[in-house]
Design a protein around this motif. Structure first.
Motif, PDB file in Angstrom:
ATOM      1  N   LYS A 113       0.821  -1.223   0.000  1.00  0.00           N
ATOM      2  CA  LYS A 113       0.000   0.000   0.000  1.00  0.00           C
ATOM      3  C   LYS A 113       0.852   1.269   0.000  1.00  0.00           C
ATOM      4  CE  LYS A 113      -4.017  -2.055   0.385  1.00  0.00           C
ATOM      5  NZ  LYS A 113      -5.091  -1.895  -0.553  1.00  0.00           N
ATOM      6  N   GLY A 114       2.182   1.110  -0.002  1.00  0.00           N
ATOM      7  CA  GLY A 114       3.066   2.264  -0.050  1.00  0.00           C
ATOM      8  C   GLY A 114       3.410   2.860   1.303  1.00  0.00           C
ATOM      9  N   SER A 115       3.181   2.133   2.372  1.00  0.00           N
ATOM     10  CA  SER A 115       3.462   2.645   3.717  1.00  0.00           C
ATOM     11  C   SER A 115       4.957   2.773   3.969  1.00  0.00           C
ATOM     12  CB  SER A 115       2.872   1.707   4.777  1.00  0.00           C
ATOM     13  OG  SER A 115       1.477   1.670   4.664  1.00  0.00           O
ATOM     14  N   LYS A 116       5.293   3.728   4.815  1.00  0.00           N
ATOM     15  CA  LYS A 116       6.690   3.939   5.227  1.00  0.00           C
ATOM     16  C   LYS A 116       6.888   3.571   6.696  1.00  0.00           C
ATOM     17  CE  LYS A 116       7.797   5.727   1.260  1.00  0.00           C
ATOM     18  NZ  LYS A 116       7.824   4.737   0.241  1.00  0.00           N
ATOM     19  N   GLN A 117       5.976   4.016   7.563  1.00  0.00           N
ATOM     20  CA  GLN A 117       6.011   3.703   8.992  1.00  0.00           C
ATOM     21  C   GLN A 117       4.647   3.122   9.342  1.00  0.00           C
ATOM     22  OE1 GLN A 117       9.415   4.206  10.128  1.00  0.00           O
ATOM     23  NE2 GLN A 117       8.627   5.283  11.891  1.00  0.00           N
ATOM     24  N   SER A 118       4.633   1.933   9.926  1.00  0.00           N
ATOM     25  CA  SER A 118       3.369   1.283  10.201  1.00  0.00           C
ATOM     26  C   SER A 118       3.271   0.845  11.657  1.00  0.00           C
ATOM     27  CB  SER A 118       3.203   0.063   9.283  1.00  0.00           C
ATOM     28  OG  SER A 118       1.907  -0.456   9.388  1.00  0.00           O
ATOM     29  N   LEU A 119       2.056   0.859  12.161  1.00  0.00           N
ATOM     30  CA  LEU A 119       1.744   0.355  13.485  1.00  0.00           C
ATOM     31  C   LEU A 119       1.161  -1.040  13.304  1.00  0.00           C
ATOM     32  CD1 LEU A 119       1.123   0.650  16.577  1.00  0.00           C
ATOM     33  CD2 LEU A 119      -1.064   1.661  15.879  1.00  0.00           C
ATOM     34  N   ASP A 140       3.524  -3.008  25.185  1.00  0.00           N
ATOM     35  CA  ASP A 140       2.543  -3.982  25.654  1.00  0.00           C
ATOM     36  C   ASP A 140       1.261  -3.220  25.989  1.00  0.00           C
ATOM     37  OD1 ASP A 140       3.694  -2.668  27.791  1.00  0.00           O
ATOM     38  OD2 ASP A 140       3.537  -4.373  29.147  1.00  0.00           O
ATOM     39  N   ASP A 141       0.141  -3.894  25.915  1.00  0.00           N
ATOM     40  CA  ASP A 141      -1.159  -3.305  26.234  1.00  0.00           C
ATOM     41  C   ASP A 141      -1.354  -1.938  25.573  1.00  0.00           C
ATOM     42  OD1 ASP A 141      -3.682  -3.278  27.272  1.00  0.00           O
ATOM     43  OD2 ASP A 141      -3.060  -2.727  29.312  1.00  0.00           O
ATOM     44  N   PRO A 142      -1.374  -1.898  24.237  1.00  0.00           N
ATOM     45  CA  PRO A 142      -1.451  -0.611  23.524  1.00  0.00           C
ATOM     46  C   PRO A 142      -2.792   0.096  23.647  1.00  0.00           C
ATOM     47  CG  PRO A 142      -1.709  -2.416  21.987  1.00  0.00           C
ATOM     48  CD  PRO A 142      -1.375  -3.027  23.326  1.00  0.00           C
ATOM     49  N   PHE A 143      -3.785  -0.566  24.231  1.00  0.00           N
ATOM     50  CA  PHE A 143      -5.109   0.041  24.303  1.00  0.00           C
ATOM     51  C   PHE A 143      -5.329   0.787  25.613  1.00  0.00           C
ATOM     52  CE2 PHE A 143      -5.352  -3.625  21.457  1.00  0.00           C
ATOM     53  CZ  PHE A 143      -5.621  -2.955  20.289  1.00  0.00           C
ATOM     54  N   LYS A 144      -4.274   0.948  26.403  1.00  0.00           N
ATOM     55  CA  LYS A 144      -4.384   1.759  27.613  1.00  0.00           C
ATOM     56  C   LYS A 144      -4.679   3.198  27.219  1.00  0.00           C
ATOM     57  CE  LYS A 144      -1.348  -0.384  30.990  1.00  0.00           C
ATOM     58  NZ  LYS A 144      -0.053  -0.244  31.695  1.00  0.00           N
ATOM     59  N   GLN A 145      -5.405   3.863  28.076  1.00  0.00           N
ATOM     60  CA  GLN A 145      -5.701   5.268  27.829  1.00  0.00           C
ATOM     61  C   GLN A 145      -4.398   6.069  27.848  1.00  0.00           C
ATOM     62  OE1 GLN A 145      -8.507   6.923  30.555  1.00  0.00           O
ATOM     63  NE2 GLN A 145      -8.496   8.920  29.596  1.00  0.00           N
ATOM     64  N   GLY A 146      -4.245   6.955  26.906  1.00  0.00           N
ATOM     65  CA  GLY A 146      -3.088   7.828  26.883  1.00  0.00           C
ATOM     66  C   GLY A 146      -2.036   7.461  25.853  1.00  0.00           C
ATOM     67  N   HIS A 147      -2.125   6.286  25.236  1.00  0.00           N
ATOM     68  CA  HIS A 147      -1.161   5.952  24.187  1.00  0.00           C
ATOM     69  C   HIS A 147      -1.535   6.689  22.909  1.00  0.00           C
ATOM     70  CE1 HIS A 147       0.429   1.895  25.905  1.00  0.00           C
ATOM     71  NE2 HIS A 147       1.076   2.926  26.374  1.00  0.00           N
ATOM     72  N   VAL A 148      -0.625   7.507  22.431  1.00  0.00           N
ATOM     73  CA  VAL A 148      -0.812   8.230  21.184  1.00  0.00           C
ATOM     74  C   VAL A 148       0.299   7.791  20.242  1.00  0.00           C
ATOM     75  CG1 VAL A 148      -0.854  10.496  20.075  1.00  0.00           C
ATOM     76  CG2 VAL A 148      -1.828  10.204  22.367  1.00  0.00           C
ATOM     77  N   PHE A 149      -0.076   7.332  19.069  1.00  0.00           N
ATOM     78  CA  PHE A 149       0.898   6.885  18.080  1.00  0.00           C
ATOM     79  C   PHE A 149       1.055   7.975  17.032  1.00  0.00           C
ATOM     80  CE2 PHE A 149      -1.130   3.094  19.807  1.00  0.00           C
ATOM     81  CZ  PHE A 149      -0.030   2.391  20.244  1.00  0.00           C
ATOM     82  N   THR A 150       2.271   8.469  16.880  1.00  0.00           N
ATOM     83  CA  THR A 150       2.536   9.520  15.914  1.00  0.00           C
ATOM     84  C   THR A 150       3.553   9.031  14.893  1.00  0.00           C
ATOM     85  OG1 THR A 150       4.310  10.434  17.274  1.00  0.00           O
ATOM     86  CG2 THR A 150       2.100  11.343  17.613  1.00  0.00           C
ATOM     87  N   ALA A 151       3.708   9.784  13.838  1.00  0.00           N
ATOM     88  CA  ALA A 151       4.691   9.511  12.778  1.00  0.00           C
ATOM     89  C   ALA A 151       4.483   8.151  12.132  1.00  0.00           C
ATOM     90  CB  ALA A 151       6.121   9.655  13.309  1.00  0.00           C
ATOM     91  N   ILE A 152       3.224   7.750  11.984  1.00  0.00           N
ATOM     92  CA  ILE A 152       2.902   6.525  11.241  1.00  0.00           C
ATOM     93  C   ILE A 152       1.986   6.904  10.091  1.00  0.00           C
ATOM     94  CG2 ILE A 152       3.183   5.005  13.238  1.00  0.00           C
ATOM     95  CD1 ILE A 152       0.084   4.838  13.347  1.00  0.00           C
TER      96      ILE A 152
END
Length: 135
Positions: free
Chosen positions: A88-94, A116-128
């Motif tokens: 799909k042309g992705s460069k940075q993926s989660l 671990d446990d990425p669904f905790k409140q407060g996890h923000v994923f940037t630069a993806i």
């Protein structure tokens, strides 16, 4: 065409030694370590070499610290997910899998970090630019 590059250490009295590398343009052939190698052979070598999944030192530390289990099956699923993201042309993926998250540099197939446990409140994923959910 012969290219010469000096090898030596700056600030030392180590002798500088030239490196000779020869390239030929005829028939898409390159002189590689004294042997004729076609472009197709070089490309295949690179594809085989780049097919494996790499882990940065940071990611390896996080995986160990957080007790994440890396099985051959999981690594295989991650490789498949990276292939999907690359298509799909992705460069940075989660990658979201087994209650863990991995940030991957897709072109280099390198896992950059792991959570671990990425669904905790407060996890923000940037630069993806993509996310892949894996069963």
């Amino acid at each position: 065409m012969n290219l010469k590059f000096p090898i030596g250490r700056i600030g030392t009295n180590a002798p500088v030694q030239p490196i000779q590398q020869s390239y030929r343009k005829d028939n898409n052939q390159a002189l590689h370590n004294g042997q004729d190698v076609s472009f197709k052979q070089l490309l295949n070598q690179e594809l085989i070499r780049s097919d494996k999944l790499n882990f940065s030192q940071h990611a390896s530390q996080r995986i160990q610290e957080r007790g994440l289990k890396m099985t051959p099956e999981l690594v295989g699923k991650m490789s498949d997910a990276i292939e999907q993201a690359a298509a799909k042309g992705s460069k940075q993926s989660l990658l979201l899998i087994q209650n863990a998250a991995y940030i991957v540099n897709v072109p280099t197939r390198t896992v950059i970090t792991a959570l671990d446990d990425p669904f905790k409140q407060g996890h923000v994923f940037t630069a993806i630019d993509s996310a892949v959910c894996i069963e």
